[in-house]
Design an enzyme around this catalytic site. Structure first.
Site, PDB file in Angstrom:
ATOM      1  N   VAL A  14      -6.270  -7.729  -6.089  1.00 46.88           N
ATOM      2  CA  VAL A  14      -5.609  -9.035  -6.197  1.00 46.88           C
ATOM      3  C   VAL A  14      -6.619 -10.118  -6.592  1.00 46.88           C
ATOM      4  CG1 VAL A  14      -4.243 -10.777  -4.987  1.00 46.88           C
ATOM      5  CG2 VAL A  14      -3.821  -8.354  -4.561  1.00 46.88           C
ATOM      6  N   ILE A 134       7.328 -13.129  -5.740  1.00 49.04           N
ATOM      7  CA  ILE A 134       8.590 -13.874  -5.604  1.00 49.04           C
ATOM      8  C   ILE A 134       8.315 -15.190  -4.856  1.00 49.04           C
ATOM      9  CG2 ILE A 134      10.950 -13.809  -4.710  1.00 49.04           C
ATOM     10  CD1 ILE A 134      10.620 -10.743  -4.423  1.00 49.04           C
ATOM     11  N   LYS A 203       5.860  -9.785   7.549  1.00 44.97           N
ATOM     12  CA  LYS A 203       6.542 -10.690   6.608  1.00 44.97           C
ATOM     13  C   LYS A 203       7.766 -11.326   7.257  1.00 44.97           C
ATOM     14  CE  LYS A 203       4.801  -7.907   2.765  1.00 44.97           C
ATOM     15  NZ  LYS A 203       5.045  -6.721   1.940  1.00 44.97           N
ATOM     16  N   GLY A 300       1.356  -5.493  -6.220  1.00 46.68           N
ATOM     17  CA  GLY A 300       0.754  -5.220  -7.531  1.00 46.68           C
ATOM     18  C   GLY A 300      -0.133  -6.377  -7.949  1.00 46.68           C
TER      19      GLY A 300
HETATM   20  N1  HSE Z   1       2.217  -2.374   0.764  1.00 52.96           N
HETATM   21  C1  HSE Z   1       3.179  -3.398   0.507  1.00 52.96           C
HETATM   22  C2  HSE Z   1       4.388  -2.791  -0.192  1.00 52.96           C
HETATM   23  C3  HSE Z   1       2.676  -4.534  -0.307  1.00 52.96           C
HETATM   24  O1  HSE Z   1       4.442  -1.582  -0.389  1.00 52.96           O
HETATM   25  O2  HSE Z   1       5.277  -3.541  -0.529  1.00 52.96           O
HETATM   26  C4  HSE Z   1       1.767  -5.405   0.463  1.00 52.96           C
HETATM   27  O3  HSE Z   1       2.428  -6.008   1.525  1.00 52.96           O
END
Ligand code: HSE
Length: 428
Positions: A14, A134, A203, A300
């Site tokens: 990243v 997003i 999250k 990604g």
């Molecule tokens: N490993 C997470 C996913 C992304 O597969 O969406 C990072 O939070």
């Protein structure tokens, strides 16, 4: 044109994506914002590996303190909750604004970190922590500010969504798809953070905080991952008109918040049910706007960099215009109460393996009735020559405590052969 200096700590996937974006799109960002957003320093313990982005050699350092000293905005992309926490607090206390993608850190220490940002009059932005590229955090903080948020449902983990999508499409087992996902690089070698639901839980906790105005941390978040989803359950769900998705669910009901993560039966015609593969989707329902849906890549290099650089740009504009903290997390304790797990109400899918003898159905339904749980649908496929048959029951809304009590009694019935498989249903 004012210049705002950017320093990145963490030159991994990243970090390299953010650096590449800042360099490649420097001019367009300057034209759009009127600010020269200038990358000046990148710190990583490893500054020799080729990261696929060309930066001047003297921009690289192994000392994160160089970044804190030279940059106006420190971008934390190292991950983890130890060094990253120390780094962010150090930067904030040095009067530097911070951008981070670190969901685990915010979910656990959000209250402390945002208090430090407030005390120092600087910004702490974190768009990439939820939903990758997003812009759902900006939407919650700005676009939906006129709303009282009522519910959020999120497919927040691309790895889990990819595995469930392939299981459903190909009729493949969980273990086989996970192994293939690891081979293809979609799943980590140590996949627990994703498949056991913790990444989604981090999250969900952040989204709950944004929706309801206080940091909840991880304690109130109930978490169940996708390891126990079998093809059999995906097939029955399909037959009954549902798909199974790993959802982060955030609701405010009667002045109390529930934050939970678990595999969930979702009607096939719901938009969220049709978010497939590695994609993420977040449904936010506000009292004024109604339902909104945010969709895109949740992980990604480039998608995450898109969110990180959007944050950098916002903070740079704040700094250049002398208005730091224009938009930030403001603890306002709209809803402080948290619903105890036993009090959560939900519909349920229950699959039993029972002996095919007279009175079994009556005994099972009797236990459910005794806990005041109403059945909405029931299937027992006709089989020949089998002593043990599946019994799949969908319920109307019931309390978790009642459901658990009923299942304990059902599993104790002599005709019930295996542990019950239970999933919640959300009709969205
Ligand atoms: N490993 C997470 C996913 C992304 O597969 O969406 C990072 O939070």
């Amino acid at each position: 044109m004012k210049t705002v200096k950017i320093g990145i700590v963490g030159f991994g996937t990243v970090g390299a994506g953010a650096a590449a974006t800042l360099l490649a799109n420097h001019d367009v960002i300057a034209k759009r914002t009127g600010v020269n957003v200038e990358l000046v320093r990148i710190a990583d313990l490893d500054i020799t590996t080729d990261r696929g982005v060309t930066v001047p050699a003297d921009m690289l350092t192994t000392n994160a303190d160089d970044v804190i000293r030279e940059a106006d905005i420190v971008v934390e992309l190292v991950g983890g909750t130890t060094f990253a926490k120390t780094l962010i607090l150090k930067a904030l206390n040095a009067g530097k604004s911070v951008v981070t993608a670190n969901k685990a850190l915010l979910a656990k220490y959000g209250e402390e970190l945002f208090a430090a940002a407030a005390a120092n009059g600087v910004d702490l932005y974190y768009e990439a922590s939820v939903g990758g590229g997003i812009p759902v955090i900006k939407a919650l903080q700005e676009g939906l500010v006129a709303n009282r948020i009522q519910r959020i449902y999120g497919i927040l983990n691309g790895t889990c969504n990819y595995i469930l999508t392939r299981m459903e499409r190909e009729g493949a087992d969980f273990a086989d798809v996970l192994a293939d996902a690891q081979r293809l690089g979609y799943a980590e070698a140590e996949p627990s953070l994703d498949i056991d639901g913790f990444d989604t839980a981090h999250k969900a906790s952040i989204l709950a905080s944004l929706a309801f105005g206080r940091w909840y941390g991880m304690d109130p978040v109930s978490v169940e991952g996708i390891r126990n989803i079998s093809l059999t359950d995906l097939r029955y769900a399909d037959e009954l008109g549902y798909r199974i998705k790993l959802l982060g669910i955030i609701k405010a009901i009667n002045g109390s918040v529930e934050i939970r993560v678990h595999p969930t039966l979702v009607p096939k015609n719901a938009l969220l049910a049709n978010i497939s593969d590695v994609f993420n989707g977040v449904m936010v329902e506000g009292d004024m706007v109604g339902q909104t849906l945010f969709y895109g890549r949740g992980a990604g290099r480039n998608a995450t960099a898109s969110a990180v650089v959007a944050d950098i740009t916002d903070v740079a504009v704040n700094i250049a215009n002398g208005c730091p903290r224009r938009v930030t997390f403001r603890e306002n304790a709209q809803i402080t109460a948290v619903t105890a797990p036993g009090d959560v109400q939900s519909r349920y899918y229950i699959r039993l393996q029972v002996k095919d003898t007279p009175g079994v159905m009556a005994a099972v339904t009797n236990v459910l009735a005794g806990e005041n749980i109403s059945i909405s649908s029931l299937i027992q496929p006709e089989t020949t020559g089998n002593d043990v048959v599946p019994l799949v029951i969908l319920t109307h809304s019931a309390g978790e405590a009642q459901l658990r009590a009923a299942i304990k009694n059902i599993e104790a019935l002599p005709a019930v052969c295996e542990q019950a498989r239970i999933f919640r249903i959300e009709d969205l």
